[in-house]
Design a protein around this motif. Structure first.
Motif, PDB file in Angstrom:
ATOM      1  N   GLY A  70       0.978  -1.336   0.214  1.00  0.00           N
ATOM      2  CA  GLY A  70      -0.369  -0.183  -0.166  1.00  0.00           C
ATOM      3  C   GLY A  70       0.337   1.602   0.179  1.00  0.00           C
ATOM      4  O   GLY A  70       0.309   2.251   0.432  1.00  0.00           O
ATOM      5  N   CYS A  71       2.552   1.368  -0.859  1.00  0.00           N
ATOM      6  CA  CYS A  71       3.288   2.669  -0.173  1.00  0.00           C
ATOM      7  C   CYS A  71       2.537   3.440  -1.650  1.00  0.00           C
ATOM      8  O   CYS A  71       2.224   2.643  -2.357  1.00  0.00           O
ATOM      9  N   ASP A  72       2.607   4.844  -1.819  1.00  0.00           N
ATOM     10  CA  ASP A  72       2.047   5.419  -3.166  1.00  0.00           C
ATOM     11  C   ASP A  72       3.245   5.885  -3.554  1.00  0.00           C
ATOM     12  O   ASP A  72       2.991   7.054  -4.582  1.00  0.00           O
ATOM     13  N   PHE A  73       4.241   5.593  -3.451  1.00  0.00           N
ATOM     14  CA  PHE A  73       5.197   6.684  -4.024  1.00  0.00           C
ATOM     15  C   PHE A  73       6.595   5.313  -5.122  1.00  0.00           C
ATOM     16  O   PHE A  73       7.076   3.962  -3.854  1.00  0.00           O
ATOM     17  N   VAL A  74       7.198   4.958  -5.936  1.00  0.00           N
ATOM     18  CA  VAL A  74       8.831   4.349  -6.418  1.00  0.00           C
ATOM     19  C   VAL A  74       9.725   5.015  -6.830  1.00  0.00           C
ATOM     20  O   VAL A  74       9.439   5.803  -8.128  1.00  0.00           O
ATOM     21  N   HIS A  75      11.000   4.554  -7.467  1.00  0.00           N
ATOM     22  CA  HIS A  75      11.763   5.304  -7.750  1.00  0.00           C
ATOM     23  C   HIS A  75      12.225   3.733  -8.506  1.00  0.00           C
ATOM     24  O   HIS A  75      12.268   3.255  -7.668  1.00  0.00           O
ATOM     25  N   GLY A  93      -2.233   3.482  -8.610  1.00  0.00           N
ATOM     26  CA  GLY A  93      -2.261   5.153  -7.965  1.00  0.00           C
ATOM     27  C   GLY A  93      -1.036   4.818  -7.518  1.00  0.00           C
ATOM     28  O   GLY A  93      -0.742   5.855  -6.776  1.00  0.00           O
ATOM     29  N   ILE A  94       0.377   4.543  -7.704  1.00  0.00           N
ATOM     30  CA  ILE A  94       1.323   4.504  -7.621  1.00  0.00           C
ATOM     31  C   ILE A  94       1.926   5.885  -8.390  1.00  0.00           C
ATOM     32  O   ILE A  94       1.999   5.566  -9.804  1.00  0.00           O
ATOM     33  N   ARG A  95       2.936   6.861  -7.316  1.00  0.00           N
ATOM     34  CA  ARG A  95       3.712   7.386  -8.311  1.00  0.00           C
ATOM     35  C   ARG A  95       5.275   7.086  -8.444  1.00  0.00           C
ATOM     36  O   ARG A  95       5.285   6.333  -7.617  1.00  0.00           O
ATOM     37  N   LEU A  96       5.748   7.664  -9.795  1.00  0.00           N
ATOM     38  CA  LEU A  96       6.955   7.044 -10.009  1.00  0.00           C
ATOM     39  C   LEU A  96       8.185   8.157  -9.863  1.00  0.00           C
ATOM     40  O   LEU A  96       7.842   9.420 -11.307  1.00  0.00           O
ATOM     41  N   GLY A  97       9.361   7.861  -8.994  1.00  0.00           N
ATOM     42  CA  GLY A  97      10.645   8.830  -9.904  1.00  0.00           C
ATOM     43  C   GLY A  97      11.440   7.933 -10.781  1.00  0.00           C
ATOM     44  O   GLY A  97      11.270   6.568 -10.718  1.00  0.00           O
ATOM     45  N   LEU A  98      12.202   8.295 -11.725  1.00  0.00           N
ATOM     46  CA  LEU A  98      13.529   8.038 -12.531  1.00  0.00           C
ATOM     47  C   LEU A  98      14.432   8.447 -12.325  1.00  0.00           C
ATOM     48  O   LEU A  98      14.598   9.536 -11.954  1.00  0.00           O
TER      49      LEU A  98
END
Length: 201
Positions: A70-75, A93-98
């Motif tokens: 249930g986390c909301d952000f991954v890199h 619904g997870i935000r994404l950093g690259l």
């Protein structure tokens, strides 16, 4: 979307427990080698700690566990970007950093509409061997022109003396690992980072 100007990266929930209560608002949990059960435990601990402190938690690489927990952000790094199921990440619904290191990687990253782009290494880094030369401040400005309005994270060899230059060049957030975790007094160093980045919020 707005990222906090201070982006802490640590490799355990113990570091989260130790440093986040000092006022950290954005932290990435980056654990490279561990079994799934231990990793899940670390993510759960970090998530609970961050929730209690109103700190944004970003999970590095382990996007399936991030969804399950249930986390909301991954890199994701570029290698992970090639294997990750981006539609599944977005559906959750997870935000994404690259991460990006050169023009080809930036083009690949922008094609999937991430929530932020990271550029590194800005300066020489001792964290890991890099095939890329230090990018320098001019590259930050170049990247910012190409990614705006997406937030740009600078990473690699940063310390408190280099922060003003990084932000003046166009970075929205400055990421740090070893300047804090290898410091003789990580708590004092964290407070110094918070003080120096607050003016750029």
């Amino acid at each position: 979307m707005k990222l906090d100007s201070f982006y802490l990266i640590v490799d355990s929930a113990a570091w989260v427990e130790r440093l986040v209560p000092l006022g950290v608002r954005l932290v990435q949990l980056r654990i490279k080698t561990t079994d799934e059960a231990a990793l899940r435990t670390e993510i759960r601990k970090a998530k609970a700690l961050c929730a209690a402190q109103q700190c944004q938690l970003i999970i590095n690489d382990h996007w399936r566990l991030a969804i399950e927990e249930g986390c909301d952000f991954v890199h994701l790094g570029q290698e992970d970007l090639q294997t990750a199921n981006l539609s599944e990440i977005r559906a959750a619904g997870i935000r994404l950093g690259l991460s990006t290191h050169d023009h080809a990687e930036l083009e690949r990253a922008m094609a999937v509409a991430p929530d932020y782009i990271a550029l590194g290494p800005v300066y020489p880094t001792i964290l890991k061997k890099m095939k890329w030369a230090p990018q320098g401040l001019e590259r930050i400005s170049e990247w910012k022109r190409q990614v705006a309005p997406i937030p740009l994270v600078a990473i690699g060899g940063l310390n408190t003396d280099r922060l003003d230059g990084v932000f003046e060049a166009g970075a929205d957030s400055a990421a740090v690992v070893t300047d804090i975790t290898l410091n003789a007094d990580p708590e004092a160093r964290t407070r110094e980072w918070i003080e120096k980045t607050t003016r750029w919020r």
